[in-house]
Scaffold this motif. Sequence first.
Motif, PDB file in Angstrom:
ATOM      1  N   ASP A  46    -143.060  -3.311  -3.270  1.00 18.72           N
ATOM      2  CA  ASP A  46    -143.826  -3.882  -2.150  1.00 18.72           C
ATOM      3  C   ASP A  46    -143.180  -5.135  -1.572  1.00 18.72           C
ATOM      4  OD1 ASP A  46    -145.777  -1.990  -2.588  1.00 18.72           O
ATOM      5  OD2 ASP A  46    -146.735  -3.246  -4.143  1.00 18.72           O
ATOM      6  N   ASP A  47    -142.129  -5.598  -2.216  1.00 19.26           N
ATOM      7  CA  ASP A  47    -141.511  -6.872  -1.837  1.00 19.26           C
ATOM      8  C   ASP A  47    -140.645  -6.698  -0.587  1.00 19.26           C
ATOM      9  OD1 ASP A  47    -141.056  -9.521  -2.184  1.00 19.26           O
ATOM     10  OD2 ASP A  47    -139.515  -9.313  -3.724  1.00 19.26           O
ATOM     11  N   GLU A  48    -140.209  -7.840  -0.021  1.00 18.49           N
ATOM     12  CA  GLU A  48    -139.343  -7.790   1.157  1.00 18.49           C
ATOM     13  C   GLU A  48    -137.992  -8.401   0.822  1.00 18.49           C
ATOM     14  OE1 GLU A  48    -140.394  -8.513   5.797  1.00 18.49           O
ATOM     15  OE2 GLU A  48    -141.605  -9.584   4.353  1.00 18.49           O
ATOM     16  N   LYS A  49    -136.921  -7.838   1.396  1.00 16.89           N
ATOM     17  CA  LYS A  49    -135.594  -8.427   1.210  1.00 16.89           C
ATOM     18  C   LYS A  49    -135.493  -9.692   2.051  1.00 16.89           C
ATOM     19  CE  LYS A  49    -132.596  -4.406   0.702  1.00 16.89           C
ATOM     20  NZ  LYS A  49    -131.371  -3.794   1.193  1.00 16.89           N
ATOM     21  N   VAL A  50    -134.824 -10.712   1.529  1.00 20.20           N
ATOM     22  CA  VAL A  50    -134.658 -11.943   2.308  1.00 20.20           C
ATOM     23  C   VAL A  50    -133.960 -11.643   3.644  1.00 20.20           C
ATOM     24  CG1 VAL A  50    -133.363 -14.113   2.374  1.00 20.20           C
ATOM     25  CG2 VAL A  50    -134.817 -13.602   0.418  1.00 20.20           C
TER      26      VAL A  50
END
Length: 438
Positions: A46-50
């Motif tokens: 669910d995370d986002e790439k920087v």
Amino acid sequence: MSVKVLKFGGSSLADAEHFRKVAAIVKSEPDRRYVVASAPGKRNSDDEKVTDMLYKCYELTREDQDIDNIFFCIKRRYDKIINDLGLDLSLDKEFQRIKMAILHHAGRDYIASRGEYLNAIVLANYLGFDFVDAEKGIFFCDDGTFDAEKTNSVLSKILEKHEYAVIPGFYGSMPNGTIKTFTRGGSDFTGSVVARAARADLYENWTDVSGFLMADPRLVKNPKVIETITYKELRELAYMGATVLHEDAIFPVRAAGIPINIKNTNRPADKGTMIVKETDIPASKDVITGIAGKKGFSTIILEKDMMNGELGFGRRVLDVLMNNRILFEHIPSSIDTLSVVVSTDDIKDKKLIVAEEIKKAVHPDYISIDDGIALIAVVGRDMVSSIGTAYRIFKGVAEAGVNIRMIDQGSSELNIIIGVEEKDYEAAIQGIYNEFVR
Ligand code: ADP
Ligand code: ASP
Ligand code: MG
């Protein structure tokens, strides 16, 4: 002493726990001297790439919207890594400078590149290595293409001055000094460039899987690891969607004869995949080396009686595509039909004009432009000498209940490409894998 260049991908540098694994790997051998860092990737699904967050910053400023929230989230990611590792390092000044640049409408590439820039500073600090900024040693030409020779001569001189260094991936500088990035996943390319400049004995590409797998692990359960693969086979698979290594990353190392080893940061003892020259490869146990594919293609289908006798028919069709800046992928043809496979993204806003221009240029009896095609490449250096490979591909696809819409065999006989409807893509890949491997 031999020299190894290591590139760690975003998932291998997503948080402090991964930084610790990376440090253990780097420090376990003194010849692991140059490390190329990606920006922090996803910590979970669910995370986002920087990098994606930085692209959002750029979009927001273009729409004159506030970036405070997202910028705060980006800074918090780095601060958490720094705090969790207990480093004596502050990126506050860097962040102030970057925010000012963004607010003053810095370029899209500059903004995106800051993900690797900052992560490389953190990693260099943690490892006790020098930080070498890619903008000082990786160059593009005026037309935006990579300047291989200038890069190699300047970067090798820079590296000679640093016994151990971390270099940010993904970007370099234009002749006027502005920052430019490679295409997405481009830190793999930086790693390869650094390996060439350092005259490395090995380029280790560290990621989150134990090597190049025979098929995308998101589509096929536990696919077999490919132990050894040639540069050419890898390029075919990478180009066709096996994104574990950027499709251009083989070129700098191949020219210098440096092998690539794809390794898993989370399972460093696994052997991974070795990518080598055609002449350095043992006979393979499998007929095919791997399967890859992509959705998002369209076919321009043309029919005309006696097309086969019309000199220049194909050239005039391709001229229309060239004038509209559309690249073509494949041109399967029969006596009186010609189809051209292109990317849907490239043609979607130009369909009417392309159809009109083709009609004017070659007066076909029939023309259609259909979307929704997925291409699947089955790649293998031993396919050329194995009887029945095409039969087995068709059998695997048929057993999966899928209709093949297009077939093309690469002239190198290294691959067979089939086109299927997008809805059948996953089933077709599983069918081919089952036929050859299970
Ligand atoms: P990194 O962040 O290390 O650069 P990427 O996400 O770019 O890693 O590439 C690794 C991912 O590529 C894997 O997690 C996997 O989901 C995907 N992948 C697609 N096809 C393949 C394949 N044939 N072999 C291995 N991984 C693949
Ligand atoms: N961070 C960049 C991207 O997400 C480059 C890379 O990871 O290789 O595409
Ligand atoms: Mg990658």
